[in-house]
Write a protein that holds these residues in place. Structure first.
Motif, PDB file in Angstrom:
ATOM      1  N   LYS A   3       0.926  -1.117   0.172  1.00  0.00           N
ATOM      2  CA  LYS A   3      -0.073  -0.053   0.076  1.00  0.00           C
ATOM      3  C   LYS A   3       0.960   1.085   0.027  1.00  0.00           C
ATOM      4  O   LYS A   3       0.701   2.220  -0.707  1.00  0.00           O
ATOM      5  N   ARG A   6       2.712   2.013  -3.393  1.00  0.00           N
ATOM      6  CA  ARG A   6       1.459   2.353  -4.473  1.00  0.00           C
ATOM      7  C   ARG A   6       1.122   3.923  -3.989  1.00  0.00           C
ATOM      8  O   ARG A   6       1.180   4.649  -5.329  1.00  0.00           O
ATOM      9  N   GLU A   7       1.015   4.038  -2.914  1.00  0.00           N
ATOM     10  CA  GLU A   7       0.956   5.801  -2.751  1.00  0.00           C
ATOM     11  C   GLU A   7       2.110   6.467  -3.113  1.00  0.00           C
ATOM     12  O   GLU A   7       1.849   7.538  -3.915  1.00  0.00           O
ATOM     13  N   TYR A   8       3.335   6.117  -2.880  1.00  0.00           N
ATOM     14  CA  TYR A   8       4.479   6.561  -3.245  1.00  0.00           C
ATOM     15  C   TYR A   8       4.164   6.649  -4.884  1.00  0.00           C
ATOM     16  O   TYR A   8       4.561   7.842  -5.463  1.00  0.00           O
ATOM     17  N   ARG A  11       1.969   9.526  -5.949  1.00  0.00           N
ATOM     18  CA  ARG A  11       2.215  10.848  -5.758  1.00  0.00           C
ATOM     19  C   ARG A  11       3.498  11.395  -6.796  1.00  0.00           C
ATOM     20  O   ARG A  11       3.519  12.396  -7.026  1.00  0.00           O
TER      21      ARG A  11
END
Length: 102
Positions: A3, A6-8, A11
């Motif tokens: 998770k 994926r967020e990285y 961004r």
């Protein structure tokens, strides 16, 4: 990809053309990476995320690798740098974390 990774990646899509590298760094403590990214002016986000003017980085949690009777720390570092800054940034990174072999 977990998770946080994926967020990285999400961004980072807002950046200009960039290059990405995923490094497995052994024998260097996670705190050393965190401190270096702070020293170069990185804005610290959640859970090992950093952002600078032309780069973003994610420093993973420490794991260990066993070689013989010894345990060594392993940290995965994912770095995205705008293409025109990539070589200079990585040169500084590698110089800072250069270790003697032997």
């Amino acid at each position: 990809m977990n998770k946080l990774e994926r967020e990285y990646v999400m961004r980072c899509h807002a950046m200009k053309a960039y290059k990405e590298v995923l490094l497995e760094m052994r024998t260097i403590k996670r705190d050393e990476f965190l401190n270096w990214f702070r020293q170069i002016g990185g804005i610290e986000g959640d859970d090992g995320f950093f952002e600078g003017p032309s780069w973003k980085a994610y420093i993973g949690e420490t794991s260990k690798v066993k070689l013989g009777a010894m345990d060594f720390p392993v940290v995965y570092v994912r770095i995205l740098v705008e293409e025109e800054q990539f070589e200079d940034f990585m040169k500084a990174f590698r110089l800072r974390f250069l270790r003697a072999g032997g």
